[in-house]
Every structure is written in C-alpha cells, then in structure tokens.
Design a protein around this motif. Structure first.
Motif, PDB file in Angstrom:
ATOM      1  N   LYS A   1       0.835  -1.204   0.000  1.00 57.12           N
ATOM      2  CA  LYS A   1       0.000   0.000   0.000  1.00 57.12           C
ATOM      3  C   LYS A   1       0.873   1.259   0.000  1.00 57.12           C
ATOM      4  O   LYS A   1       0.631   2.189  -0.776  1.00 57.12           O
ATOM      5  CB  LYS A   1      -0.913  -0.008   1.236  1.00 57.12           C
ATOM      6  CG  LYS A   1      -1.881   1.131   1.309  1.00 57.12           C
ATOM      7  CD  LYS A   1      -2.783   0.980   2.530  1.00 57.12           C
ATOM      8  CE  LYS A   1      -3.719   2.152   2.662  1.00 57.12           C
ATOM      9  NZ  LYS A   1      -4.604   2.010   3.836  1.00 57.12           N
ATOM     10  N   LEU A   2       1.895   1.257   0.829  1.00 55.93           N
ATOM     11  CA  LEU A   2       2.801   2.410   0.881  1.00 55.93           C
ATOM     12  C   LEU A   2       3.589   2.538  -0.416  1.00 55.93           C
ATOM     13  O   LEU A   2       3.778   3.638  -0.930  1.00 55.93           O
ATOM     14  CB  LEU A   2       3.747   2.278   2.082  1.00 55.93           C
ATOM     15  CG  LEU A   2       4.711   3.438   2.306  1.00 55.93           C
ATOM     16  CD1 LEU A   2       3.985   4.771   2.449  1.00 55.93           C
ATOM     17  CD2 LEU A   2       5.566   3.167   3.540  1.00 55.93           C
ATOM     18  N   GLN A   3       4.014   1.428  -0.978  1.00 58.43           N
ATOM     19  CA  GLN A   3       4.746   1.458  -2.247  1.00 58.43           C
ATOM     20  C   GLN A   3       3.882   2.057  -3.348  1.00 58.43           C
ATOM     21  O   GLN A   3       4.333   2.853  -4.145  1.00 58.43           O
ATOM     22  CB  GLN A   3       5.207   0.052  -2.641  1.00 58.43           C
ATOM     23  CG  GLN A   3       6.035   0.010  -3.916  1.00 58.43           C
ATOM     24  CD  GLN A   3       7.354   0.732  -3.790  1.00 58.43           C
ATOM     25  OE1 GLN A   3       8.168   0.365  -2.968  1.00 58.43           O
ATOM     26  NE2 GLN A   3       7.569   1.745  -4.605  1.00 58.43           N
ATOM     27  N   LYS A   4       2.599   1.679  -3.387  1.00 62.19           N
ATOM     28  CA  LYS A   4       1.671   2.235  -4.388  1.00 62.19           C
ATOM     29  C   LYS A   4       1.505   3.729  -4.180  1.00 62.19           C
ATOM     30  O   LYS A   4       1.437   4.504  -5.144  1.00 62.19           O
ATOM     31  CB  LYS A   4       0.317   1.517  -4.313  1.00 62.19           C
ATOM     32  CG  LYS A   4       0.372   0.111  -4.846  1.00 62.19           C
ATOM     33  CD  LYS A   4      -0.955  -0.602  -4.678  1.00 62.19           C
ATOM     34  CE  LYS A   4      -0.823  -2.045  -5.122  1.00 62.19           C
ATOM     35  NZ  LYS A   4      -2.037  -2.831  -4.878  1.00 62.19           N
ATOM     36  N   ARG A   5       1.419   4.142  -2.917  1.00 59.64           N
ATOM     37  CA  ARG A   5       1.279   5.564  -2.612  1.00 59.64           C
ATOM     38  C   ARG A   5       2.496   6.344  -3.114  1.00 59.64           C
ATOM     39  O   ARG A   5       2.373   7.411  -3.702  1.00 59.64           O
ATOM     40  CB  ARG A   5       1.101   5.764  -1.111  1.00 59.64           C
ATOM     41  CG  ARG A   5       0.736   7.173  -0.706  1.00 59.64           C
ATOM     42  CD  ARG A   5       0.520   7.331   0.769  1.00 59.64           C
ATOM     43  NE  ARG A   5      -0.652   6.556   1.184  1.00 59.64           N
ATOM     44  CZ  ARG A   5      -0.975   6.281   2.442  1.00 59.64           C
ATOM     45  NH1 ARG A   5      -0.202   6.731   3.423  1.00 59.64           N
ATOM     46  NH2 ARG A   5      -2.037   5.587   2.744  1.00 59.64           N
ATOM     47  N   ILE A   6       3.674   5.790  -2.887  1.00 57.85           N
ATOM     48  CA  ILE A   6       4.926   6.406  -3.354  1.00 57.85           C
ATOM     49  C   ILE A   6       4.935   6.478  -4.875  1.00 57.85           C
ATOM     50  O   ILE A   6       5.296   7.510  -5.460  1.00 57.85           O
ATOM     51  CB  ILE A   6       6.151   5.634  -2.821  1.00 57.85           C
ATOM     52  CG1 ILE A   6       6.276   5.827  -1.317  1.00 57.85           C
ATOM     53  CG2 ILE A   6       7.422   6.065  -3.535  1.00 57.85           C
ATOM     54  CD1 ILE A   6       7.296   4.920  -0.646  1.00 57.85           C
ATOM     55  N   ASN A   7       4.543   5.386  -5.528  1.00 56.85           N
ATOM     56  CA  ASN A   7       4.527   5.353  -6.999  1.00 56.85           C
ATOM     57  C   ASN A   7       3.601   6.430  -7.561  1.00 56.85           C
ATOM     58  O   ASN A   7       3.904   7.021  -8.597  1.00 56.85           O
ATOM     59  CB  ASN A   7       4.121   3.975  -7.503  1.00 56.85           C
ATOM     60  CG  ASN A   7       5.182   2.927  -7.226  1.00 56.85           C
ATOM     61  OD1 ASN A   7       6.339   3.238  -6.960  1.00 56.85           O
ATOM     62  ND2 ASN A   7       4.784   1.664  -7.281  1.00 56.85           N
ATOM     63  N   LYS A   8       2.466   6.670  -6.915  1.00 51.70           N
ATOM     64  CA  LYS A   8       1.541   7.703  -7.365  1.00 51.70           C
ATOM     65  C   LYS A   8       2.168   9.098  -7.244  1.00 51.70           C
ATOM     66  O   LYS A   8       1.893   9.980  -8.063  1.00 51.70           O
ATOM     67  CB  LYS A   8       0.242   7.671  -6.560  1.00 51.70           C
ATOM     68  CG  LYS A   8      -0.665   6.537  -6.924  1.00 51.70           C
ATOM     69  CD  LYS A   8      -1.942   6.606  -6.102  1.00 51.70           C
ATOM     70  CE  LYS A   8      -2.843   5.413  -6.392  1.00 51.70           C
ATOM     71  NZ  LYS A   8      -4.057   5.458  -5.561  1.00 51.70           N
ATOM     72  N   LEU A   9       2.998   9.290  -6.225  1.00 46.82           N
ATOM     73  CA  LEU A   9       3.614  10.601  -6.013  1.00 46.82           C
ATOM     74  C   LEU A   9       4.744  10.882  -6.994  1.00 46.82           C
ATOM     75  O   LEU A   9       5.114  12.032  -7.203  1.00 46.82           O
ATOM     76  CB  LEU A   9       4.143  10.719  -4.585  1.00 46.82           C
ATOM     77  CG  LEU A   9       3.100  10.751  -3.479  1.00 46.82           C
ATOM     78  CD1 LEU A   9       3.761  10.711  -2.109  1.00 46.82           C
ATOM     79  CD2 LEU A   9       2.216  11.999  -3.615  1.00 46.82           C
ATOM     80  N   MET A  10       5.283   9.841  -7.575  1.00 49.07           N
ATOM     81  CA  MET A  10       6.435  10.016  -8.470  1.00 49.07           C
ATOM     82  C   MET A  10       6.048  10.391  -9.877  1.00 49.07           C
ATOM     83  O   MET A  10       5.077  10.364 -10.384  1.00 49.07           O
ATOM     84  CB  MET A  10       7.292   8.754  -8.506  1.00 49.07           C
ATOM     85  CG  MET A  10       7.876   8.467  -7.148  1.00 49.07           C
ATOM     86  SD  MET A  10       8.848   6.959  -7.107  1.00 49.07           S
ATOM     87  CE  MET A  10      10.424   7.564  -7.633  1.00 49.07           C
TER      88      MET A  10
END
Length: 151
Positions: free
Chosen positions: A142-151
């Motif tokens: 979930k956190l990895q997906k959140r990071i990917n969205k921010l990039m």
C-alpha cells in the motif's frame, strides 16, 4: 578374481574357471561409487550455492538450513564454522530487533502521519521523502503504491 596359471613346458595354461569378470564387477562397484559421489558433490555444490544466495539476500535462517544440509552431505570444518557464525549473528540480530522493534513501529507510524500531513499541505517532495524512509523500515504494498503515485 583368481587366475591360476600352470606351466607345461614352453606354454602356459590358464584355468578358465575364474575369469576376469569378477574384476570387472569390482571395477563397476568402484565406478558406481565414484558416480554416486560425483552426484553427491554436484548436489552439495548446488546446496552451497543456494546457501550463499540466501545469506547474501539476508535470509539467514534459510542460509543456515542450506549450510546444514550441505554439511550432512559432505562434512567440512569450514561449513561448520559458517553455520556457527550465522547462528551467532542471527541471535544477536534477533535480540537487537526485539528491542528496536517498538521504536521502529513508533517511528514508522510517525513517518506515515508526517507523510499524510505533507500531502495535505501539498508538499509532495517532503511526503515522498518520509514515505520512502518508512518503506525502508517496513515494506508495505500500500505504501509502495502511494509512493509510486507521487512520483
């Protein structure tokens, strides 16, 4: 095999009763044992390779298990030493992790909260920074997906 020779003047007579087939059977046994040992050596090398890969990737318990399997196949003082070293490191790391885990959880939670606050304030770079730091402490899809969205 026993081969007996009887001399009758200028020629030798060989008793055919015991032919060299017993010697061939003995050679076959040696060859079979040699082939079996080669199979064991090959498998042992595969197990050692797996142990090394597990150790390099930080999977210490899997590495220990593989080294033990190799040690059972082909005892070696170097492998026994490696097992002891890894077991000692595993105990030390486990003790450190148990005392640090409470601090890590608190810090991780703080980073997640800070990340949310940075997102609410539209400070995307700051949010990305703290989320990446949290991800280093504890992986989360979930956190990895959140990071990917921010990039």
């Amino acid at each position: 095999a026993v081969v007996s020779t009887q001399s009758t003047g200028s020629e030798e007579q060989v008793d055919e009763e015991d032919t060299p087939t017993e010697t061939n059977e003995g050679n076959d046994d040696v060859l079979n044992r040699t082939a079996a040992q080669a199979d064991i050596d090959e498998y042992c090398n595969e197990v050692l390779s797996k142990a090394n890969q597990s150790e390099k990737s930080g999977q210490i318990q899997e590495a220990i298990d593989a080294y033990r399997e190799a040690q059972n196949l082909k005892p070696c003082p170097d492998i026994a030493t490696k097992i002891r070293e890894l077991e000692e490191n595993l105990v030390v790391n486990t003790n450190q992790n148990s005392s640090e885990s409470e601090l890590d959880v608190e810090y991780y939670n703080k980073l997640i909260i800070d990340g949310r606050e940075f997102l609410n304030e539209e400070k995307l770079e700051d949010a990305l920074k703290v989320y990446n730091e949290a991800l280093k402490l504890k992986f989360s899809d979930k956190l990895q997906k959140r990071i990917n969205k921010l990039m």
